[in-house]
Write a protein that holds these residues in place. Structure first.
Motif, PDB file in Angstrom:
ATOM      1  N   LEU A 149      -5.682 -11.370  -0.242  1.00 31.77           N
ATOM      2  CA  LEU A 149      -6.107  -9.985  -0.407  1.00 31.77           C
ATOM      3  C   LEU A 149      -5.208  -9.120   0.470  1.00 31.77           C
ATOM      4  CD1 LEU A 149      -8.085  -7.941  -1.599  1.00 31.77           C
ATOM      5  CD2 LEU A 149      -9.632  -8.421   0.321  1.00 31.77           C
TER       6      LEU A 149
ATOM      7  N   ASP B  64      -4.384  -5.835   2.184  1.00 30.61           N
ATOM      8  CA  ASP B  64      -5.050  -4.613   2.641  1.00 30.61           C
ATOM      9  C   ASP B  64      -3.989  -3.536   2.883  1.00 30.61           C
ATOM     10  OD1 ASP B  64      -6.339  -2.584   3.921  1.00 30.61           O
ATOM     11  OD2 ASP B  64      -7.334  -3.844   5.416  1.00 30.61           O
TER      12      ASP B  64
ATOM     13  N   SER C 168      -4.600  -0.297   3.570  1.00 34.81           N
ATOM     14  CA  SER C 168      -5.155   0.919   4.186  1.00 34.81           C
ATOM     15  C   SER C 168      -4.218   1.492   5.257  1.00 34.81           C
ATOM     16  CB  SER C 168      -6.540   0.647   4.772  1.00 34.81           C
ATOM     17  OG  SER C 168      -6.500  -0.439   5.666  1.00 34.81           O
TER      18      SER C 168
ATOM     19  N   ARG D 252      -4.683  -9.901  -4.723  1.00 34.20           N
ATOM     20  CA  ARG D 252      -5.313  -8.647  -5.104  1.00 34.20           C
ATOM     21  C   ARG D 252      -5.042  -7.591  -4.029  1.00 34.20           C
ATOM     22  NH1 ARG D 252      -5.024 -10.807  -9.121  1.00 34.20           N
ATOM     23  NH2 ARG D 252      -6.599 -11.322 -10.676  1.00 34.20           N
TER      24      ARG D 252
ATOM     25  N   THR E 254      -6.235  -3.968  -1.989  1.00 30.82           N
ATOM     26  CA  THR E 254      -7.385  -3.155  -1.606  1.00 30.82           C
ATOM     27  C   THR E 254      -6.955  -2.110  -0.573  1.00 30.82           C
ATOM     28  OG1 THR E 254      -9.696  -3.246  -0.853  1.00 30.82           O
ATOM     29  CG2 THR E 254      -8.125  -4.643   0.324  1.00 30.82           C
ATOM     30  N   GLY E 255      -7.691  -1.023  -0.503  1.00 34.25           N
ATOM     31  CA  GLY E 255      -7.503  -0.054   0.573  1.00 34.25           C
ATOM     32  C   GLY E 255      -6.393   0.966   0.378  1.00 34.25           C
TER      33      GLY E 255
ATOM     34  N   THR F 162      -3.465  -0.972 -10.760  1.00 31.01           N
ATOM     35  CA  THR F 162      -4.856  -0.912 -10.297  1.00 31.01           C
ATOM     36  C   THR F 162      -5.721  -1.836 -11.140  1.00 31.01           C
ATOM     37  OG1 THR F 162      -4.464   1.406  -9.740  1.00 31.01           O
ATOM     38  CG2 THR F 162      -6.737   0.646  -9.696  1.00 31.01           C
TER      39      THR F 162
ATOM     40  N   GLY G 176      -6.173  -4.740  -8.820  1.00 34.99           N
ATOM     41  CA  GLY G 176      -7.215  -4.143  -7.992  1.00 34.99           C
ATOM     42  C   GLY G 176      -8.268  -5.190  -7.627  1.00 34.99           C
ATOM     43  N   TYR G 177      -8.741  -5.143  -6.383  1.00 36.79           N
ATOM     44  CA  TYR G 177      -9.693  -6.155  -5.910  1.00 36.79           C
ATOM     45  C   TYR G 177     -11.107  -5.793  -6.328  1.00 36.79           C
ATOM     46  CZ  TYR G 177     -12.202  -9.246  -2.683  1.00 36.79           C
ATOM     47  OH  TYR G 177     -13.018 -10.198  -2.135  1.00 36.79           O
ATOM     48  N   ARG G 178     -11.716  -6.671  -7.119  1.00 35.79           N
ATOM     49  CA  ARG G 178     -13.124  -6.514  -7.502  1.00 35.79           C
ATOM     50  C   ARG G 178     -13.828  -7.787  -7.020  1.00 35.79           C
ATOM     51  NH1 ARG G 178      -9.987  -4.690 -11.563  1.00 35.79           N
ATOM     52  NH2 ARG G 178      -9.953  -6.734 -12.549  1.00 35.79           N
TER      53      ARG G 178
END
Lengths: 116, 181
Positions: A55, A57, A59, A87, A89-90, A105, A109-111
């Motif tokens: 994952l 990140d 952000s 995936r 995220t952020g 996305t 995109g992380y789900r």
């Protein structure tokens, strides 16, 4: 001021943290053709260590270009070969805009429900 | 009006407000006339003119961002334009012989940037394709992103190299209306 005199304020950093069977790779700075190979090397390192769910990140990421998009796509392929995934995220601001514009996305995109 | 295929439709929609011209060397040099250095008719000296290679992509982007912001482009439009130029620089390094030159001008209405390289040129099929690459495609994003994130884009390419000029309106509300009754 020439390009050579400009300080590299966007120097990227990568840090990894495990959450269950997912490795969270946190990026900061700017992702471009100079730094994207570093991201792929980190992903290769995660896979070599036996993990294959990554994952990323975003952000703390302030810039992402096509080299960054390519690294996400290639990283996902490498994880998928081991039965896993990569995936995102952020993402926020312009990074989120570029990822959405490219259609990534939907793809990366992380789900949490779907991914686990 | 001739029938428009899928690619042509994309071209026309873009061209309505964002002229995107493509010129192949062979067409331009049939009469032996020299290839124009740029299709942007600017007499003023550039605000920034830098040669670059692979090692300077990040630093050059920062310099460009400072210049373009000082010229008056702001917010998302500033970020869009900087990314668009970044893609052209990246393309020059990756596909255009590993190095190139970037020049930046500012007019009353627009910021204009030209990125040139001495590579082998962009193939006609690649040049004619304005479709978004499939999301799982690694590669082919640069020119598409540059077109999406700028207001005007002109590509001149051939065996001696490629020159891409892109522009952004300083006041987008002054842009040509999308439709006129």
């Amino acid at each position: 001021m020439t390009a050579a005199e400009t300080p590299r304020t966007g120097e990227p950093t990568f840090s990894a943290e495990r959450r269950g069977d997912i490795v969270v790779l946190r990026l900061t700075g700017e992702l471009d053709m100079a730094s994207a190979p570093d991201l792929l090397a980190r992903i290769d390192g995660v896979i070599a260590a036996g993990d294959h769910r990554v994952l990323v990140d975003l952000s703390g990421l302030s810039f992402c270009d096509s080299a960054g998009l390519n690294a996400f796509i290639r990283g996902d392929r490498r994880c998928a070969r081991e039965g896993g995934w990569l995936r995102l995220t952020g993402a926020h601001g312009h990074v989120a805009r570029v990822i959405a514009l490219s259609g990534l996305t939907d793809l990366l995109g992380y789900r949490p429900d779907a991914a686990s | 009006m001739s029938d428009a295929g899928a690619h042509d439709t994309t071209y026309c929609e873009k061209a309505a407000k964002c002229p995107y011209d493509e010129v192949r060397d062979g067409v331009m040099t049939d009469a032996g006339s020299p290839r124009p250095r740029t299709v942007v008719p600017i007499d003023a000296p550039p605000l920034l003119a830098e040669r670059f290679d692979r090692s300077q992509v990040t630093g050059l982007r920062h310099s460009l961002a400072s210049c373009v912001e000082a010229a008056g482009l702001k917010g998302q439009r500033l970020d869009d334009f900087v990314l668009a130029v970044n893609e052209l620089i990246t393309n020059a390094v990756r596909h255009g012989g590993g190095a190139g030159q970037v020049r930046l001008w500012v007019t009353d209405e627009m910021v204009l940037c030209e990125v040139s390289d001495g590579g082998g040129g962009i193939g006609p099929d690649r040049l004619a394709n304005h479709d978004r690459p499939a999301p799982d495609t690694a590669g082919g994003w640069g020119l598409w992103l540059a077109e999406q994130l700028s207001d005007t884009m002109t590509v001149t390419t051939g065996a001696e190299g490629t020159v891409v000029s892109i522009g952004a309106m300083l006041d987008p509300s002054a842009a040509v209306p999308e439709s006129v009754e």
